[in-house]
Design a protein around this motif. Structure first.
Motif, PDB file in Angstrom:
ATOM      1  N   GLU A  65     -32.502 -38.018  11.273  1.00 17.31           N
ATOM      2  CA  GLU A  65     -32.296 -38.300  12.698  1.00 17.31           C
ATOM      3  C   GLU A  65     -31.143 -39.294  12.906  1.00 17.31           C
ATOM      4  OE1 GLU A  65     -34.780 -39.283  16.707  1.00 17.31           O
ATOM      5  OE2 GLU A  65     -35.738 -38.360  14.979  1.00 17.31           O
ATOM      6  N   GLU A  90     -38.449 -29.821  10.462  1.00 16.73           N
ATOM      7  CA  GLU A  90     -37.977 -30.433  11.711  1.00 16.73           C
ATOM      8  C   GLU A  90     -36.739 -31.299  11.476  1.00 16.73           C
ATOM      9  OE1 GLU A  90     -41.265 -30.639  10.675  1.00 16.73           O
ATOM     10  OE2 GLU A  90     -41.944 -29.020  12.004  1.00 16.73           O
ATOM     11  N   LYS A  94     -32.895 -30.624  13.027  1.00 20.58           N
ATOM     12  CA  LYS A  94     -32.099 -31.590  13.805  1.00 20.58           C
ATOM     13  C   LYS A  94     -30.656 -31.612  13.334  1.00 20.58           C
ATOM     14  CE  LYS A  94     -35.775 -34.544  15.255  1.00 20.58           C
ATOM     15  NZ  LYS A  94     -36.212 -35.796  15.702  1.00 20.58           N
TER      16      LYS A  94
END
Length: 175
Positions: A65, A90, A94
């Motif tokens: 992230e 996930e 991103k």
């Protein structure tokens, strides 16, 4: 990092990247999420790095992230390798979303060079997140005509992700 943000013009790197470096390799350095956050600061202020190798670390989703946020504003990185970084699907997604939003600036998330025709990731221990990163690479790099992913123990879902990205090529895929 907060102090560095306030002194952005004075501090050039928190990770030791030379001001004029065009590549930075942190391959298998045991980097974790905090290291990736520091590296993200560097990517926000560095205007020369085009290639970044982070393969085989432990940045996880927190690190992914942070890197995704930095890559959104970085205008120079075109090659990045984040395979084998303890990402979940996930976290990988991103990074893919940022790469896709950069309109062809980022050419690879797996370190595959533009002119590469054969890729051998056989037995690397790749997982579901790596399959997502690789699918991005296959969508943007049409030169790869042979890909070996045998011996990775990929799930049927991960194999399907790769097959979908490979669908416009003839043979040459080993799962």
């Amino acid at each position: 990092v907060e102090v560095a943000e306030s002194k952005r013009k004075q501090i050039k790197s928190l990770c030791g990247i030379a001001e004029d470096a065009t590549s930075a390799s942190f391959f298998n350095r045991g980097l974790g999420p905090v290291d990736a956050i520091l590296l993200a600061f560097d990517l926000r202020v560095n205007a020369t790095v085009t290639s970044l190798n982070l393969r085989l670390n432990r940045i996880g989703n927190v690190g992914a992230e942070a890197l995704a946020g930095a890559l959104r504003v970085n205008a120079t990185v075109t090659v990045i390798n984040v395979l084998k970084n303890e990402l979940t699907e996930e976290g990988a997604q991103k990074l893919v979303e940022v790469a896709e939003s950069k309109h062809n600036q980022i050419k690879t998330l797996c370190g595959i060079a533009d002119d590469t025709t054969a890729v051998d990731f056989g037995g690397w221990g790749l997982g579901p997140a790596d399959a997502i990163l690789l699918a991005f690479d296959l969508r943007v790099n049409a030169t790869v005509t042979r890909l070996d992913l045998s011996g990775n123990g990929l799930s049927d879902k991960s194999k399907s992700v790769v097959r979908q990205a490979w669908r416009h090529r003839s043979d040459g895929l080993r799962l």
